[in-house]
Scaffold this motif. Structure first.
Motif, PDB file in Angstrom:
ATOM      1  N   HIS A  32       0.917  -1.281   0.039  1.00 22.45           N
ATOM      2  CA  HIS A  32      -0.098  -0.097   0.058  1.00 22.45           C
ATOM      3  C   HIS A  32       0.992   1.229  -0.105  1.00 22.45           C
ATOM      4  O   HIS A  32       1.833   1.334   0.850  1.00 22.45           O
ATOM      5  CB  HIS A  32      -0.673   0.031   1.157  1.00 22.45           C
ATOM      6  N   TRP A  50     -13.175   2.755  -4.723  1.00 15.60           N
ATOM      7  CA  TRP A  50     -13.308   1.727  -3.870  1.00 15.60           C
ATOM      8  C   TRP A  50     -12.389   1.441  -2.689  1.00 15.60           C
ATOM      9  O   TRP A  50     -11.166   1.759  -3.047  1.00 15.60           O
ATOM     10  CB  TRP A  50     -13.088   0.417  -4.738  1.00 15.60           C
ATOM     11  N   TYR A  51     -12.876   0.828  -1.773  1.00 15.29           N
ATOM     12  CA  TYR A  51     -11.879   0.717  -0.516  1.00 15.29           C
ATOM     13  C   TYR A  51     -12.104  -0.659   0.174  1.00 15.29           C
ATOM     14  O   TYR A  51     -13.072  -1.203   0.181  1.00 15.29           O
ATOM     15  CB  TYR A  51     -12.211   1.796   0.646  1.00 15.29           C
ATOM     16  N   GLY A 101      -7.501   2.294   0.187  1.00 12.70           N
ATOM     17  CA  GLY A 101      -8.095   2.687  -1.003  1.00 12.70           C
ATOM     18  C   GLY A 101      -7.481   1.845  -1.864  1.00 12.70           C
ATOM     19  O   GLY A 101      -6.156   1.588  -2.042  1.00 12.70           O
ATOM     20  N   LEU A 129     -16.331   6.910   4.823  1.00 11.10           N
ATOM     21  CA  LEU A 129     -15.424   5.869   5.126  1.00 11.10           C
ATOM     22  C   LEU A 129     -14.764   6.115   6.712  1.00 11.10           C
ATOM     23  O   LEU A 129     -13.889   5.153   7.230  1.00 11.10           O
ATOM     24  CB  LEU A 129     -14.016   5.880   4.165  1.00 11.10           C
ATOM     25  N   THR A 150      -8.493   0.941   6.803  1.00 12.00           N
ATOM     26  CA  THR A 150      -9.179   1.196   5.538  1.00 12.00           C
ATOM     27  C   THR A 150      -8.234   1.376   4.171  1.00 12.00           C
ATOM     28  O   THR A 150      -7.320   2.505   4.462  1.00 12.00           O
ATOM     29  CB  THR A 150     -10.296   2.159   5.598  1.00 12.00           C
TER      30      THR A 150
END
Length: 271
Positions: A108, A133-134, A149, A182, A147
């Motif tokens: 990430h 979208w997550y 992305g 989110l 969370t």
């Protein structure tokens, strides 16, 4: 069986029904009283989501076929130079990992720090928000939910390890249905309550909010919108974005918070 100028064999039809049941957990049965096939009531709970994914797939096929005429059609389509679809190629793999409870390793990239970090996570939920979208996943190393992305995930590796979905973590994941956006921080505020939010909306903005609801809990009575959700900074930002077209009626804490933020915004324009 023949309808809409299409003829389908009974064996093919039954095979299709079995595949729908297997792939989507949706039961379609024959109702003798109504003389037709219908979805079981419980199967309709996720039909909107199913149709959404089917729509995505169909749109993708159409877009790909249309690209053959891209030169001729380029004058009819305006596309953002930074489209929000980056990362959707991961959705299939992530859905499989979530379904089969497979531990995954992801790389990430943090936009803030400009660094790449490797995480080993237990994937619980995919969420779409405003075209992005997550992934909501439990991180083993830090013992907390995070969370991610999908546009910032550079690589996914599905391991041969599986995990058991813990009931308390399931409840935490489900709370994401109770927020706008989110930002739900279970570590910092695990007992955040669901509150009733009432908003008065101008006649100009009301049709837009009717067609594109702020939240799934939204109900409308005249010019007043009612939401039932966990209040978070993203909801505040959403309300601020409507400017003069929206007024917070309740709860008082949210009304005062928006009022103070508006005062701060106006102070920046003082000469």
């Amino acid at each position: 069986m023949k309808r809409y100028d299409a003829e389908i064999g009974e064996r093919t039809f039954q095979r299709d029904l079995a595949e729908i049941r297997s792939n989507f957990d949706i039961d379609i049965i024959y109702d003798e009283q109504r003389n037709g096939y219908y979805l079981l009531k419980d199967s309709t709970l996720y039909i909107d989501q199913l149709l959404y994914f089917i729509g995505l797939a169909e749109s993708s096929d159409i877009a790909l076929s249309t690209l053959k005429d891209k030169n001729r059609l380029s004058g009819y389509v305006s596309i953002s130079p930074n489209p929000k679809s980056k990362g959707v190629e991961h959705i299939g793999w992530l859905l499989r990992a979530i379904q089969y409870r497979q531990v995954i390793t992801i790389i990430h990239c943090s936009y803030q720090r400009g660094e790449q970090t490797t995480y080993t996570v237990e994937p619980y939920l995919l969420k779409e928000f405003e075209g992005m979208w997550y992934l909501f996943a439990y991180c083993e190393d830090i013992k907390a939910f995070r969370t991610f992305g999908l546009d910032r995930i550079g690589q996914i590796q599905i391991t041969d390890r599986t995990f058991q979905r813990k009931e308390e973590l399931e409840r935490t994941a489900e709370k994401f249905d109770n927020v706008y956006g989110l930002v739900y921080e279970p570590d910092n505020n695990p007992n955040a309550p669901i509150e009733e939010v009432r908003l008065k909306v101008s006649s100009v903005m009301l049709p837009y909010i009717q067609s594109l609801p702020i939240h799934s809990s939204q109900t409308i009575d005249g010019d007043t919108i009612t939401l039932h959700l966990i209040i978070n900074p993203e909801l505040e930002n959403k309300i601020m974005g409507y400017g003069e077209h929206i007024e917070v009626l309740s709860p008082p804490s949210l009304r005062n918070k928006i009022k103070e933020r508006m005062k701060q915004s106006l102070s920046r324009y003082d000469d």
